[in-house]
Scaffold this active site. Structure first.
Site, PDB file in Angstrom:
ATOM      1  N   TYR A 163     -28.412   5.288 -26.295  1.00 49.34           N
ATOM      2  CA  TYR A 163     -29.466   5.183 -25.281  1.00 49.34           C
ATOM      3  C   TYR A 163     -28.927   4.617 -23.967  1.00 49.34           C
ATOM      4  CZ  TYR A 163     -34.497   6.019 -25.779  1.00 49.34           C
ATOM      5  OH  TYR A 163     -35.751   6.557 -25.782  1.00 49.34           O
ATOM      6  N   GLU A 170     -26.898   9.258 -16.740  1.00 49.65           N
ATOM      7  CA  GLU A 170     -27.929   9.910 -15.921  1.00 49.65           C
ATOM      8  C   GLU A 170     -28.061   9.229 -14.564  1.00 49.65           C
ATOM      9  OE1 GLU A 170     -31.616  10.243 -18.201  1.00 49.65           O
ATOM     10  OE2 GLU A 170     -30.430  10.657 -20.000  1.00 49.65           O
TER      11      GLU A 170
END
Lengths: 241, 308
Positions: A163, A170
């Site tokens: 995660y 990103e």
């Protein structure tokens, strides 16, 4: 941001009930999840082969971009699975998850070609690939009523690393894209115009980056709570809303 | 007269929170809440939810103890609804914001647009008209909150004020920014478009007000009675023949008018979002009317005649 959240123990029971009552739904979902597992495995293999052959990450995105776009876009179906009650998850949660992926693929890496060779792209691609292979095989085995413990373990432990890694990839990618967006003025509308509206994609991207601050911790801690419930059988006292 | 004993348990943990003895069987839940408040001053009556069952529905303040399915020793469950704020406060704040914010954009207060436009006004007359309509709309809402509406509940959760104000203040600032912008483009079909839009807007404002008055008159002061609304002599209320919530219908109509008047996409977007929300509310209201009244008129739709 990666995997969607479901109440697994309830989902297991739900799936068992569903299986006896809705054979077609179960059959479709099984086929869907097998296909998605296979798709992301193909992506993983392609990425590994590219790196072994070329020894660099430059050009890697371009080589796998069509496969990535296909399988990630296909995941939109999951919203319908929730909407039609085929899967017991909130439509909104799944919608947000899938849309954030679609946004990343189509509105960042596809549209802003100059950042395709950034290292951060490889970072989130690796995180997504491992997450999705784990997640889809977890669903597949659950539907087949034969879930090996290591898959369950993987789904509820790997996210702790994947995660944050995915989010980092990103955010770094969006950050790298900012100067190119500013220069090209892409996807932006300026005044004056007939509909009296304006939109600045550069500002939009900054807002997207800022939105990770409230959203990421919530999703992460939800997964942590799920993990404690599923793996350690902890009974959680829910906070009533 | 036999007195009751009432014990109040926490709905979540089942802890004994309060024991009341010698309770009058004719006491209302409201009175029991007041007694509970005395022993737990941090939980004022408005934030108490008292139920017969830990996971059941809240009892009403008017319910009388001896009419409930309890023995002479009643066990009631308590849930904290969280900090509460009065509906009137919320409405005044959420409507006052748009009124003031829009005017700030209209008068081009500094730091919004380029400094050379500070304190100037638009050269387009439709911009002045839009300001008058927008301001009129929110003044009307404020006055209705103070003098017309009769609220079933006194309070709502505190967090609602932040949510609601973000919505109203955010959208009104966004719309006002473009309508009062120095580079604003007036409607494509000019005078005709604006005149038609104004007629729609005024018609719906009067309609909306008529419905609010009709709903107020359904319920005498201090009463919490629930009745089916019917058309009155006022033609604007005849929409009740076709729709359960004509106030929402007229509200959407007003904003459609305003969208047409300003030809501004953010306004269209605000109208759409408002419509979706009001449609959800109207469907809920329609469903509860149908559940509560056997003879509810079958012809009525929730918000749009024959459609939705």
């Amino acid at each position: 941001m990666a995997s969607s959240e479901e109440d697994v123990s309830a989902e297991d029971k739900e799936n068992n009930r569903k299986k006896t009552k809705r054979p077609f739904v179960t059959a479709w979902l099984t086929v869907y999840n097998i296909a998605m597992t296979a798709g992301w495995m193909v992506l993983a293999v392609a990425m590994i082969r590219f790196y072994i052959q070329k020894g660099t990450h430059k050009g890697l995105y371009k080589s796998i971009s069509r496969t990535l776009k296909f399988f990630q876009t296909f995941a939109l179906l999951e919203i319908f699975h929730c909407a039609f009650g085929m899967v017991r998850t909130s439509v909104i949660v799944t919608g947000v998850q899938v849309c954030s992926r679609i946004f990343m693929v189509w509105f960042v890496t596809h549209s802003i070609k100059q950042i395709q060779n950034e290292e951060s792209v490889v970072l989130f691609l690796v995180a997504w690939t491992v997450t999705e292979i784990t997640r889809y095989s977890f669903y597949t085995f659950s539907l087949l009523n034969h879930l090996p413990y290591f898959i369950k373990w993987a789904r509820y432990n790997l996210f702790i690393v994947l995660y944050p890694v995915g989010v980092a990839g990103e955010l770094l990618t969006i950050y790298a894209a900012l100067p190119y967006v500013r220069k090209s003025g892409m996807l932006s509308v300026r005044l004056p115009n007939k509909y009296n509206v304006s939109f600045d994609y550069y500002i939009c991207l900054i807002i997207v980056m800022l939105s990770y601050i409230p959203l990421f911790p919530q999703l992460f801690f939800h997964m942590l709570r799920q993990r404690r419930k599923v793996l350690h059988g902890e009974v959680m006292v829910e906070k009533e809303d | 007269m036999k007195h009751y004993e009432v014990e109040i348990l926490c709905a979540k943990t089942k802890d004994k929170l309060c024991f009341l003895d010698k309770v009058d069987p004719n006491s209302t839940i409201g009175e029991i809440k007041a007694m509970f408040h005395r022993s737990h001053p941090q939980w004022y009556p408005a934030r108490q939810s008292i139920r017969l069952d830990a996971k059941g529905k809240s009892l009403k303040d008017e319910d009388i103890l001896q009419n409930l399915p309890v023995g002479t020793t009643a066990t009631l469950y308590f849930r904290d609804l969280g900090a509460q704020i009065s509906w009137v406060t919320v409405f005044l704040t959420e409507y006052g914001g748009p009124l003031l914010l829009y005017l700030m954009f209209y008068f081009r207060v500094p730091f919004i647009y380029n400094t050379k436009y500070d304190f100037t006004t638009s050269k387009h007359w439709v911009v002045h008209l839009a300001c008058m309509c927008h301001s009129f709309h929110y003044v009307k809402r404020l006055l209705e909150t103070l003098f017309v509406h009769r609220f079933s509940h006194g309070t709502m959760p505190l967090r609602n004020i932040f949510k609601n104000c973000t919505y109203y203040w955010g959208f009104s600032a966004w719309m006002a920014y473009y309508i009062n912008h120095p580079l604003y483009t007036p409607p494509a079909y000019g005078e005709q478009q604006v005149q038609l839009a104004l007629i729609i807007f005024l018609f719906c404002q009067i309609g909306n007000f008529s419905i609010h008055i009709a709903l107020r008159n359904l319920r005498p002061p201090g009463s919490k009675a629930r009745k089916i609304p019917y058309p009155t002599k006022n033609p604007f209320t005849w929409l009740f023949l076709l729709v359960s919530c004509p106030n929402y219908t007229y509200e959407v109509g007003s904003w459609v008018g305003f969208t047409l008047m300003t030809q501004c996409l953010p306004v269209a977007f605000f109208t759409l979002v408002g419509f979706i929300q009001m449609m959800i509310w109207a469907k809920g209201k329609h469903r509860s009317y149908l559940k509560e009244f056997r003879d509810y008129p079958r012809l009525r739709s929730p918000i749009l005649p024959f459609m939705l």
